[in-house]
Structure formats: structure tokens, C-alpha cells
Design a protein around this motif. Structure first.
Motif, mmCIF file in Angstrom:
data_model
loop_
_atom_site.group_PDB
_atom_site.id
_atom_site.type_symbol
_atom_site.label_atom_id
_atom_site.label_comp_id
_atom_site.label_asym_id
_atom_site.label_seq_id
_atom_site.Cartn_x
_atom_site.Cartn_y
_atom_site.Cartn_z
ATOM 1 N N VAL A 192 0.840 -1.204 0.000
ATOM 2 C CA VAL A 192 0.000 0.000 0.000
ATOM 3 C C VAL A 192 0.874 1.253 0.000
ATOM 4 N N ARG A 193 1.895 1.278 0.851
ATOM 5 C CA ARG A 193 2.774 2.458 0.925
ATOM 6 C C ARG A 193 3.486 2.694 -0.400
ATOM 7 N N ASN A 194 3.964 1.642 -1.039
ATOM 8 C CA ASN A 194 4.658 1.797 -2.322
ATOM 9 C C ASN A 194 3.705 2.235 -3.429
ATOM 10 N N ARG A 195 2.474 1.768 -3.401
ATOM 11 C CA ARG A 195 1.501 2.195 -4.398
ATOM 12 C C ARG A 195 1.220 3.691 -4.267
ATOM 13 N N ILE A 196 1.095 4.167 -3.032
ATOM 14 C CA ILE A 196 0.884 5.599 -2.802
ATOM 15 C C ILE A 196 2.094 6.395 -3.276
ATOM 16 N N ARG A 197 3.298 5.920 -2.981
ATOM 17 C CA ARG A 197 4.519 6.604 -3.441
ATOM 18 C C ARG A 197 4.576 6.681 -4.964
ATOM 19 N N ARG A 198 4.243 5.585 -5.632
ATOM 20 C CA ARG A 198 4.255 5.582 -7.097
ATOM 21 C C ARG A 198 3.250 6.579 -7.659
ATOM 22 N N ARG A 199 2.062 6.639 -7.075
ATOM 23 C CA ARG A 199 1.049 7.589 -7.545
ATOM 24 C C ARG A 199 1.518 9.030 -7.349
ATOM 25 N N LEU A 200 2.122 9.326 -6.207
ATOM 26 C CA LEU A 200 2.616 10.680 -5.951
ATOM 27 C C LEU A 200 3.748 11.046 -6.905
ATOM 28 N N ALA A 206 2.619 18.324 -11.934
ATOM 29 C CA ALA A 206 2.610 19.099 -10.699
ATOM 30 C C ALA A 206 3.960 19.768 -10.453
ATOM 31 N N ALA A 207 5.029 19.214 -11.007
ATOM 32 C CA ALA A 207 6.366 19.774 -10.796
ATOM 33 C C ALA A 207 6.528 21.135 -11.453
ATOM 34 N N ASP A 208 5.668 21.460 -12.415
ATOM 35 C CA ASP A 208 5.754 22.755 -13.083
ATOM 36 C C ASP A 208 5.520 23.908 -12.113
ATOM 37 N N GLY A 209 4.797 23.658 -11.029
ATOM 38 C CA GLY A 209 4.505 24.701 -10.058
ATOM 39 C C GLY A 209 5.544 24.848 -8.966
ATOM 40 N N LEU A 241 -8.131 7.948 -4.232
ATOM 41 C CA LEU A 241 -8.429 9.224 -4.878
ATOM 42 C C LEU A 241 -8.156 9.146 -6.377
ATOM 43 N N PRO A 242 -8.992 9.767 -7.213
ATOM 44 C CA PRO A 242 -8.702 9.794 -8.650
ATOM 45 C C PRO A 242 -7.370 10.489 -8.916
ATOM 46 N N PHE A 243 -6.643 9.991 -9.896
ATOM 47 C CA PHE A 243 -5.303 10.493 -10.181
ATOM 48 C C PHE A 243 -5.299 11.979 -10.517
ATOM 49 N N GLU A 244 -6.273 12.436 -11.279
ATOM 50 C CA GLU A 244 -6.343 13.854 -11.651
ATOM 51 C C GLU A 244 -6.502 14.744 -10.426
ATOM 52 N N THR A 245 -7.217 14.272 -9.427
ATOM 53 C CA THR A 245 -7.389 15.034 -8.198
ATOM 54 C C THR A 245 -6.070 15.153 -7.454
ATOM 55 N N ILE A 246 -5.307 14.074 -7.409
ATOM 56 C CA ILE A 246 -4.002 14.106 -6.758
ATOM 57 C C ILE A 246 -3.104 15.120 -7.443
ATOM 58 N N ARG A 247 -3.048 15.054 -8.770
ATOM 59 C CA ARG A 247 -2.184 15.964 -9.522
ATOM 60 C C ARG A 247 -2.612 17.421 -9.331
#
Length: 123
Positions: free
Chosen positions: A49-57, A65-68, A86-92
């Protein structure tokens, strides 16, 4: 960022709370490329679970998101459990919004603080 000292140094900077994660940002003062680190604690779940969250981030940061991010800043993203569903677009979008707020403060273009002021109580 990979060293513990770098993560601890970022704790002394700006903190932007959110419902899905916390972003800590610190100005290194060198004007070089921004760096980021991810923190996902064991409270969130097992290693899968932790690695999946890290990969998504990481992917959300890589794909826009790095552009900001402001030059010369260190960012630490402390994840919360609901990032998994959470949907990926929301995270980004949320990451980009937090990073752009740090950038605006760094550039001196920040909007006025709209939070209620602390009022002294009559004794």
C-alpha cells in the motif's frame, strides 16, 4: 531527497495542510532545481500500500505538478491513507495547487491572508 537530515530541514519551512496530504517546503537559497521527498508512514498500511501511494505521488509530480515548484526549494509530501482511492487527476491538481501556493509566496505575489485574525480576549 534521500537523507534524513534533508527531510528534517524541510520541516522548518512552510507547511500547507490538506485533506489528502501535507506539503512542507523550505527555501534552500541556492536557486537550483527543486527537490522533493515523499513520506508514507507505516500507519497507512503494509509495504504494498505504501509503495503504491509513493508511485502515484511520483507520477503526479512527474506529469505536471512539478511545473509549479519554485526553484531552490525542497518539498516533502507527507501522504495520508485516502490517496490510495483518490482519482489520479485530483491528486495531480491538489499537488499543483499546493506547489503553486509555495511558489507565489516565494515570488512575493501571495494573496492576502483571508483567515480570521486572532482576537485578544477581554479579561
Amino acid at each position: 531527497m534521500r537523507k534524513r537530515a534533508e527531510f528534517l530541514a524541510a520541516r522548518g519551512g512552510k507547511r500547507l495542510q490538506g485533506p489528502h496530504f501535507l506539503v512542507e517546503a523550505r527555501d534552500r537559497g541556492d536557486g537550483e532545481a527543486p527537490r522533493f521527498g515523499l513520506t508514507v508512514t507505516k500507519k497507512i498500511g503494509n509495504a504494498v500500500v505504501r509503495n503504491r501511494i509513493r508511485r502515484r505521488l511520483r507520477e503526479a509530480i512527474r506529469t505536471g505538478a512539478a511545473d509549479g515548484m519554485a526553484e531552490g526549494y525542497d518539498y516533502v509530501v507527507v501522504a495520508r491513507r485516502d490517496l490510495l482511492d483518490l482519482p489520479f487527476e485530483t491528486i495531480r491538481a491538489e499537488l499543483a495547487r499546493r506547489f503553486s501556493r509555495v511558489r507565489a509566496r516565494a515570488d512575493g505575489d501571495s494573496a492576502p491572508d483571508t483567515r480570521p485574525k486572532d482576537r485578544a480576549r477581554a479579561v
